[in-house]
Design an enzyme around this catalytic site. Structure first.
Site, short mmCIF file in Angstrom:
data_model
loop_
_atom_site.label_atom_id
_atom_site.label_comp_id
_atom_site.label_asym_id
_atom_site.label_seq_id
_atom_site.Cartn_x
_atom_site.Cartn_y
_atom_site.Cartn_z
N HIS A 76 0.85 -1.20 0.00
CA HIS A 76 0.00 0.00 0.00
C HIS A 76 0.88 1.25 0.00
CE1 HIS A 76 -3.83 -1.98 1.89
NE2 HIS A 76 -3.43 -2.59 0.79
N TYR A 206 -8.77 5.10 8.12
CA TYR A 206 -8.81 5.49 9.53
C TYR A 206 -9.88 6.56 9.65
CZ TYR A 206 -4.28 3.24 10.45
OH TYR A 206 -3.26 2.33 10.61
N PRO A 297 -2.68 0.11 19.16
CA PRO A 297 -2.50 -0.36 17.79
C PRO A 297 -2.72 0.69 16.70
CG PRO A 297 -4.53 -1.23 18.71
CD PRO A 297 -3.84 -0.50 19.81
N LYS A 301 2.49 -0.18 15.19
CA LYS A 301 3.92 -0.20 15.45
C LYS A 301 4.43 -1.41 16.23
CE LYS A 301 5.05 3.39 13.29
NZ LYS A 301 5.29 2.95 11.92
N TYR A 389 4.69 6.60 9.91
CA TYR A 389 3.86 5.42 9.61
C TYR A 389 4.67 4.38 8.84
CZ TYR A 389 -0.56 2.97 8.72
OH TYR A 389 -1.57 2.04 8.69
P1 RFL Z 1 4.17 -11.93 21.44
O1 RFL Z 1 3.68 -12.05 20.04
O2 RFL Z 1 3.21 -11.66 22.52
O3 RFL Z 1 4.94 -13.29 21.76
C1 RFL Z 1 5.37 -13.64 23.06
C2 RFL Z 1 5.36 -15.15 23.18
O4 RFL Z 1 5.87 -15.53 24.46
C3 RFL Z 1 5.07 -16.61 24.95
N1 RFL Z 1 5.24 -16.67 26.41
C4 RFL Z 1 5.99 -17.61 27.04
N2 RFL Z 1 6.71 -18.64 26.58
C5 RFL Z 1 7.36 -19.42 27.50
N3 RFL Z 1 7.30 -19.20 28.84
C6 RFL Z 1 6.60 -18.16 29.34
N4 RFL Z 1 6.55 -17.94 30.66
C7 RFL Z 1 5.91 -17.30 28.43
N5 RFL Z 1 5.10 -16.22 28.58
C8 RFL Z 1 4.72 -15.84 27.34
C9 RFL Z 1 3.67 -16.25 24.48
O5 RFL Z 1 2.80 -17.37 24.45
C10 RFL Z 1 3.95 -15.71 23.08
O6 RFL Z 1 3.91 -16.73 22.09
O7 RFL Z 1 5.32 -10.81 21.56
P2 RFL Z 1 6.43 -10.33 20.48
O8 RFL Z 1 7.11 -11.51 19.85
O9 RFL Z 1 7.21 -9.30 21.20
O10 RFL Z 1 5.59 -9.66 19.31
C11 RFL Z 1 4.87 -8.47 19.53
C12 RFL Z 1 3.61 -8.44 18.65
O11 RFL Z 1 2.89 -9.64 18.81
C13 RFL Z 1 2.71 -7.23 18.97
O12 RFL Z 1 3.50 -6.08 19.23
C14 RFL Z 1 1.75 -6.87 17.82
O13 RFL Z 1 0.87 -7.92 17.55
C15 RFL Z 1 0.97 -5.57 18.13
N6 RFL Z 1 -0.04 -5.25 17.11
C16 RFL Z 1 0.31 -4.68 15.90
N7 RFL Z 1 1.61 -4.43 15.62
C17 RFL Z 1 1.96 -3.95 14.39
O14 RFL Z 1 3.17 -3.71 14.17
N8 RFL Z 1 1.05 -3.71 13.39
C18 RFL Z 1 -0.27 -3.95 13.60
O15 RFL Z 1 -1.05 -3.81 12.66
C19 RFL Z 1 -0.69 -4.41 14.90
N9 RFL Z 1 -1.99 -4.65 15.15
C20 RFL Z 1 -1.38 -5.52 17.36
C21 RFL Z 1 -2.35 -5.20 16.35
C22 RFL Z 1 -1.79 -6.12 18.56
C23 RFL Z 1 -3.13 -6.35 18.78
N10 RFL Z 1 -3.48 -6.98 20.02
C24 RFL Z 1 -4.35 -8.06 20.14
C25 RFL Z 1 -2.66 -6.73 21.20
C26 RFL Z 1 -3.68 -5.43 16.56
C27 RFL Z 1 -4.10 -5.98 17.78
C28 RFL Z 1 -5.57 -6.17 17.96
C1 PHB Z 2 -4.29 -4.51 11.14
O1 PHB Z 2 -4.23 -4.78 9.91
O2 PHB Z 2 -4.65 -5.34 11.99
C2 PHB Z 2 -3.98 -3.14 11.58
C3 PHB Z 2 -3.54 -2.21 10.64
C4 PHB Z 2 -3.27 -0.91 11.03
C5 PHB Z 2 -3.42 -0.54 12.35
C6 PHB Z 2 -3.82 -1.48 13.29
C7 PHB Z 2 -4.10 -2.78 12.90
O3 PHB Z 2 -3.17 0.73 12.71
#
Ligand code: RFL
Ligand code: PHB
Length: 398
Positions: A76, A206, A297, A301, A389
Site C-alpha cells: 500500500h 482510519y 495499535p 507499530k 507510519y
Molecule cells: P508476542 O507475540 O506476545 O509473543 C510472546 C510469546 O511468548 C510466549 N510466552 C511464554 N513462553 C514461554 N514461557 C513463558 N513464561 C511465556 N510467557 C509468554 C507467548 O505465548 C507468546 O507466544 O510478543 P512479540 O514476539 O514481542 O511480538 C509483539 C507483537 O505480537 C505485537 O506487538 C503486535 O501484535 C501488536 N499489534 C500490531 N503491531 C503492528 O506492528 N502492526 C499492527 O497492525 C498491529 N496490530 C497488534 C495489532 C496487537 C493487537 N493486540 C491483540 C494486542 C492489533 C491488535 C488487535
Molecule cells: C491490522 O491490519 O490489523 C492493523 C492495521 C493498522 C493498524 C492497526 C491494525 O493501525
C-alpha cells in the site's frame, strides 16, 4: 531431576520477536533454544498485527524470509484519513520519496519463521511450563522449563532473551528497583473482527467519527479486518454481528461508497495501552518486543518494534559472543529505546487524534478536527505522519 544442557542463547517466547531472533542468530552461526508455553497451532493462529513498515519488509527479504510475503503481501502506498464525513488520501510514496507499507499478517510471519527454524533443525520447544530464568548475576544465566512430556530441563546459556510478550516472566525477573515503567492507559478499547469478505477499500481507512473511531484494514483480497472503538470495559456479548456491521457502516460511510458485509470468523476486544520499561537489559538478560513495551495499535507499530529490537539484539549478541565485544550489547537498551519512544509518541498521537473521549469535551473535539484538517492540508504535517507510519528508524541488519 533435571536434564542439563548448554547453548549460546536461551530465548523465551516463540512470537515474532523470539523466532526471528533465533533465525538471525543462526545466520551468524550462534546456537539458541526457543521455549514457548503455547502450542504451535495456537501461535500460528493468534490474530494480531497485519501491517509491516517498508524497513521490516526489506529486513525479512534480506534474511531469506521474503518469498511468501512477496507473493501474497499487499503493498500500500498510502492510507485514507476520514473525518467530518469526508475521506482524504495521504500518499506515502509521494511524501517520503517512495516509502510504502505491506499488509501481511503476523500469523503468516510466525508460520514462515516456524517452518524455517524447524527446517534448519532448530531447538524449538512448544507447550513448555514453569519457565524460569536464574543466575542473572553471572555470565552464564540459566533457563529452566518443563517440556510437553513433563521432563524438567536446565539450560546453561551465555545470554538470555526475554521475548515473552507483555505477560511474560522475564521482565519481572530483573532485579527489583532496576526497571522504570512509563505508561498510559486509554479510556477505550478496540473491538476487532475478521470477516470473510473482500475488502471494500484498496488502502486502509482510519475514520474519526463523532460516535467513535473505526478502521478498515484487510488480510488478503478475500478477508477483511475491521475495528471499532468501544468503551474500555466493554462486554463482547453486547455486540452481536448485526450491531457490529451497523456501527461500521455508520462510522465508515461516505456518500457513494459501500461497505461489503460477510460472515464474521472471529471477534475480540483488546485494551489500549502505552507502556515502556527501561532499561531493556540487565547483564546478560535482554528484553525485546512486547516484553519491554506496548503501544496502542492505532499506529501499527508493535510488531515492527519487536522486529527492530531483535535485529539490534542479534547484532549485539554476535559481537558479544563471537568477538567478545560488549559495546553494542551495552548500547542495546538505549538504541532500542530511541526507536521505541518515537513510535510511542506516534501511536499516542494517532490514537489521541482519532478516538472520541467518552467524557464529551468540545474543546478536545475541536483540537482533533483542527489537527486532522492540518494533516490533510499541510505537506509538512502529512509528511510527519507518512515518515512515521512507514517507519522512521528502519531496522539495520549489517
Ligand atoms: P508476542 O507475540 O506476545 O509473543 C510472546 C510469546 O511468548 C510466549 N510466552 C511464554 N513462553 C514461554 N514461557 C513463558 N513464561 C511465556 N510467557 C509468554 C507467548 O505465548 C507468546 O507466544 O510478543 P512479540 O514476539 O514481542 O511480538 C509483539 C507483537 O505480537 C505485537 O506487538 C503486535 O501484535 C501488536 N499489534 C500490531 N503491531 C503492528 O506492528 N502492526 C499492527 O497492525 C498491529 N496490530 C497488534 C495489532 C496487537 C493487537 N493486540 C491483540 C494486542 C492489533 C491488535 C488487535
Ligand atoms: C491490522 O491490519 O490489523 C492493523 C492495521 C493498522 C493498524 C492497526 C491494525 O493501525
Amino acid at each position: 531431576m533435571s536434564v542439563t544442557a548448554s547453548t549460546q542463547v536461551g530465548i523465551v517466547g516463540a512470537g515474532p520477536a523470539g523466532l526471528l531472533l533465533s533465525h538471525l542468530l543462526a545466520l551468524r552461526g550462534i546456537d539458541s533454544i526457543v521455549v514457548e508455553n503455547r502450542s504451535r497451532a495456537y501461535c500460528e493462529a493468534r490474530q494480531r498485527a497485519g501491517l509491516l513498515e517498508a524497513g521490516t519488509v526489506e529486513l525479512l527479504r534480506a534474511v531469506g524470509l521474503g518469498d511468501r510475503m512477496d507473493a501474497e503481501g499487499l503493498e500500500h502506498g498510502g492510507i485514507y484519513l476520514q473525518f467530518a464525513g469526508e475521506r482524504h488520501h495521504i500518499d506515502f510514496r509521494d511524501l517520503t520519496g517512495g516509502r510504502w507499507v505491506t499488509i501481511y499478517a503476523q500469523t503468516e510471519i510466525v508460520k514462515d519463521l516456524i517452518r524455517a527454524r524447524l527446517a534448519a533443525g532448530a531447538q524449538l520447544e512448544f507447550e513448555v511450563s514453569d519457565t524460569e530464568v536464574a543466575e542473572l548475576d553471572t555470565d552464564h544465566p540459566v533457563l529452566r522449563f518443563t517440556d510437553a512430556g513433563g521432563t524438567r530441563h536446565e539450560v546453561s546459556c551465555e545470554a538470555i532473551a526475554g521475548c515473552d510478550g507483555f505477560h511474560g516472566i522475564c521482565r519481572d525477573s530483573l532485579p527489583p528497583g532496576l526497571v522504570q515503567v512509563a505508561e498510559r492507559s486509554y479510556p477505550y478499547s478496540w473491538l476487532g473482527i475478521l470477516a470473510t469478505v473482500p475488502p471494500s477499500t484498496d488502502e486502509l481507512i482510519y475514520s474519526r467519527h463523532e460516535d467513535g473511531f473505526a478502521l478498515h484494514t484487510m488480510r488478503t483480497p478475500q478477508v477483511s479486518r475491521l475495528y471499532l472503538q468501544v468503551p474500555a470495559d466493554e462486554d463482547i456479548a453486547r455486540w452481536p454481528d448485526d450491531r457490529i456491521w451497523d456501527e461500521l457502516r455508520h462510522r465508515l460511510g461516505v456518500p457513494g461508497w459501500e461497505l461489503k458485509e460477510g460472515p464474521i470468523a472471529e471477534k475480540a476486544i483488546s485494551p489500549m495501552r502505552s507502556f515502556v520499561a527501561s532499561p531493556m537489559r540487565y547483564r546478560r538478560l535482554f528484553l525485546a518486543g512486547d516484553a519491554a513495551h506496548i503501544v496502542p495499535p492505532t499506529g501499527a507499530k508493535g510488531l515492527n518494534l519487536a522486529i527492530g529490537d531483535v535485529t539490534a539484539l542479534a547484532a549485539a549478541l554476535t559481537d558479544l559472543l563471537g568477538q567478545a565485544n560488549p559495546d553494542p550489547a551495552n548500547a542495546y537498551s538505549d538504541t532500542c529505546l530511541r526507536r521505541v519512544w518515537r513510535a510511542t509518541h506516534f501511536s499516542w498521537w494517532m490514537t489521541s487524534m482519532l478516538h472520541v473521549d467518552p467524557h464529551p469535551d468540545p474543546f478536545e473535539a475541536e483540537l482533533q478536527l483542527a489537527q486532522l484538517r492540518y494533516v490533510i492540508a499541510s505537506r509538512a504535517a502529512a509528511t510527519t505522519l507518512a515518515e512515521n507510519y512507514t517507519g522512521y528508524f528502519p531496522p539495520h541488519w549489517p
